[in-house]
Design an enzyme around this catalytic site. Structure first.
Site, short mmCIF file in Angstrom:
data_model
loop_
_atom_site.label_atom_id
_atom_site.label_comp_id
_atom_site.label_asym_id
_atom_site.label_seq_id
_atom_site.Cartn_x
_atom_site.Cartn_y
_atom_site.Cartn_z
N HIS A 18 -8.79 5.19 2.60
CA HIS A 18 -9.57 6.02 3.52
C HIS A 18 -10.42 5.16 4.44
CE1 HIS A 18 -9.25 8.63 -0.26
NE2 HIS A 18 -8.24 8.88 0.53
N ASP A 115 -13.20 12.06 6.98
CA ASP A 115 -11.80 11.89 6.61
C ASP A 115 -11.39 12.98 5.62
OD1 ASP A 115 -12.25 11.18 3.94
OD2 ASP A 115 -12.28 9.04 4.36
N SER A 372 0.27 2.13 4.33
CA SER A 372 1.32 1.13 4.11
C SER A 372 2.56 1.50 4.91
CB SER A 372 1.69 1.05 2.62
OG SER A 372 0.57 0.62 1.88
N GLN A 392 2.65 10.65 -1.86
CA GLN A 392 3.65 9.61 -1.57
C GLN A 392 5.10 10.07 -1.74
OE1 GLN A 392 1.97 6.83 -4.31
NE2 GLN A 392 0.09 6.73 -3.11
N1 UDP Z 1 -3.89 -3.13 1.05
C1 UDP Z 1 -4.08 -4.48 1.31
N2 UDP Z 1 -3.76 -5.36 0.31
C2 UDP Z 1 -3.29 -4.98 -0.90
C3 UDP Z 1 -3.10 -3.61 -1.15
C4 UDP Z 1 -3.40 -2.70 -0.14
O1 UDP Z 1 -4.50 -4.88 2.40
O2 UDP Z 1 -3.04 -5.85 -1.74
C5 UDP Z 1 -4.21 -2.17 2.13
C6 UDP Z 1 -2.94 -1.75 2.84
O3 UDP Z 1 -2.63 -2.67 3.87
C7 UDP Z 1 -3.29 -0.36 3.33
C8 UDP Z 1 -4.29 0.15 2.29
O4 UDP Z 1 -4.75 -0.99 1.58
O5 UDP Z 1 -3.93 -0.44 4.59
C9 UDP Z 1 -3.63 1.07 1.30
O6 UDP Z 1 -3.49 2.33 1.88
P1 UDP Z 1 -2.26 3.27 1.56
O7 UDP Z 1 -2.49 4.54 2.31
O8 UDP Z 1 -0.99 2.59 1.83
O9 UDP Z 1 -2.28 3.52 0.02
P2 UDP Z 1 -3.42 3.90 -1.03
O10 UDP Z 1 -4.04 2.63 -1.44
O11 UDP Z 1 -4.38 4.82 -0.35
O12 UDP Z 1 -2.66 4.53 -2.14
#
Ligand code: UDP
Length: 474
Positions: A18, A115, A372, A392
């Site tokens: 977020h 958000d 992602s 997802q």
């Molecule tokens: N992310 C990162 N490094 C990691 C894991 C995640 O920079 O090792 C970042 C990724 O680039 C993305 C966010 O964390 O911008 C994850 O958001 P996403 O919506 O994909 O998944 P969530 O973590 O909310 O399940």
């Protein structure tokens, strides 16, 4: 202080998924539209990645960031409390902090954007008489489900997952019962009721921003704007602003170990493996994945975190960026030695946006979180879809069936162990076959489509301009 400058406050709810898009949105509004931006960031005490990220984002000084002191909800939850319930509680308990944050602003915001999990803030916006917008950090299809859930809740009896027919969402692609979002999987859980309330709160806002673009989800966006059944849930027609894909500007200032390693690899030869900010695999699945990668002989970068059996989102509100070498003990014996020339294993956290933008990366095993997904598509990187939690499964279905930019295991990874042979096969298909080449070409087309949407005169560019115009006091 310039009180004539438009001022927008944006609230981010806990979790990197977020915080990241909120910061990107804030930066875009500040940089391209000369808007004063204040981010009110609700963080969790346990997430060092959030804190590091906030500190770094604050260095640039294009936006002001006010961290809302994290609240202790331990007395309100137990070991069975699901993520959505926790998120709602964290936001609820943070309301006094947000209220005083806004009350203390000398330059009262002209608009408040919250958000996806910040909708409880609606009462504060009403108290201060500030126009309010909700930023739906995922896609239009999920938004349509959100909006229509109130109707599904009335019309459908029993569990959604037991239905024999897909769920109809007016004007949109139907939803397979297996793909419903996590909180819809058990209607007796508190999480479902919190989710339902959240979807109802959406209808109290003055407009909805979505992190998608016309060319990607044209039909669904059209349905959100004009389908009578969806509109009747909203009661008053709400402006919909598809402003995506919001993506971070990548400046690789320091070439860390991973980037340096990628610098020495061939074009599009590396498979990146990561499950978002908090996704975890079971211990058995982690071993199968390790074997699958090793057997494939495909070069890779894998972000590994300790397994958790039966709870794939267990690290979501606890994504700790520290270097945990302990993590490696869950890998098969000798894996690191045998694959030392083939891949890099990174514990806990990597610079994902930078990695995906590197020209050596040619594929991504992803949990299909929307950020992602966007980071992958805007770099033209095709995926092996490995959905774990939240929305997802919907994202994975869209990526594979509608967009053709992903392949996925035969059975959902949350339902059945994906064996090493299947993983080996998928990796080979993606990285080394005609089918893989075709998914890569489609991903590259979407990269161009995204660039077009964001460039001057493009659909998302225009949508952002309309939003700014609507926010500006008349
Ligand atoms: N992310 C990162 N490094 C990691 C894991 C995640 O920079 O090792 C970042 C990724 O680039 C993305 C966010 O964390 O911008 C994850 O958001 P996403 O919506 O994909 O998944 P969530 O973590 O909310 O399940």
């Amino acid at each position: 202080m310039d009180n004539t400058q438009l001022h927008v406050a944006i609230v981010s709810s806990p979790g990197m998924g977020h915080l990241i898009p909120v910061l990107v949105l804030g930066n875009q509004l500040a940089t391209h539209h000369n808007i004063k931006i204040t981010i009110l960031a609700i963080t969790t005490t346990s997430s060092s990645s959030e804190i590091k990220f906030l500190k770094k984002s604050n260095e640039k000084k294009t936006i002001e960031i006010i961290p809302i002191p994290s609240v202790d909800i331990s007395h309100l939850i137990d070991s069975t409390t699901k993520v959505i319930t926790q998120l709602r509680l964290l936001v609820r308990e943070a309301l006094p902090g947000i209220r005083s944050g806004i009350a203390s602003m000398n330059h009262r915001p002209d608009a408040l954007i919250v958000d996806i999990f910040g909708t409880q803030i609606v009462s504060i916006a009403e108290e201060f008489n500030i126009p309010k917008y909700v930023f739906h950090t995922t896609n239009a299809w999920v938004l349509a489900l959100f909006i229509y859930l109130q109707v599904l809740d009335q019309e459908i009896e029993g569990e959604y997952v037991d239905l024999k027919q897909p769920l109809e969402i007016p004007g949109c692609k139907a939803l397979q019962p297996d793909d419903v979002v996590d909180p819809m999987m058990d209607r007796s859980d508190q999480q479902y009721h919190e989710y339902l309330k959240l979807t109802m709160e959406y209808t109290c806002f003055d407009g909805i921003l979505i992190n998608t673009w016309e060319d990607l989800e044209g039909e669904t966006i059209k349905a959100l704007r004009s389908n009578e059944k969806l509109q009747s849930v909203l009661k008053v027609p709400l402006p919909i602003y598809p402003i995506g894909p919001l993506r971070r500007t990548i400046e690789i200032t320091e070439r860390d170990e991973v980037i340096q390693w990628l610098d020495n690899q061939n074009y599009e030869s590396i498979l990146f493996v990561s499950f978002g900010s908090g996704g975890t695999l079971s211990s058995q699945q982690m071993i199968e994945l390790a074997w699958g990668l090793e057997l494939s002989q495909q070069k890779f970068v894998w972000v590994v975190r300790p397994p958790s059996d039966g709870c794939p989102d267990s690290a979501y509100l606890n994504s700790n960026g520290s270097h945990t070498h302990d993590t490696f003990k869950y890998l098969p014996d000798g894996f690191l030695t045998r694959t030392k020339d083939m891949g890099l294993v990174v514990p806990m956290w990597a610079k994902q946006a930078e990695i995906l933008s590197h020209s050596s990366v040619g594929g991504f095993i992803s949990h299909c979180g929307w950020n992602s997904t966007i980071e992958s598509l805007t770099n033209g990187v095709p995926m092996i879809a490995w959905p774990l939690h939240a929305e997802q499964k919907m994202n994975a279905t869209m990526l594979m069936e509608e967009l053709g930019v992903a392949i996925r295991p035969a059975v959902l990874p949350t339902k059945k162990l994906v064996k090493r042979e299947e993983i080996q096969g998928m990796v080979r298909i993606l990285m080394d076959t005609k089918e893989g080449k075709s998914t890569r070409e489609k991903a590259k087309k979407l990269k161009i489509s995204a660039e077009n949407a964001l460039s001057e005169g493009g659909s998302s560019y225009n949508s952002m301009c309309v939003l700014v115009k609507d926010i500006r006091p008349k």
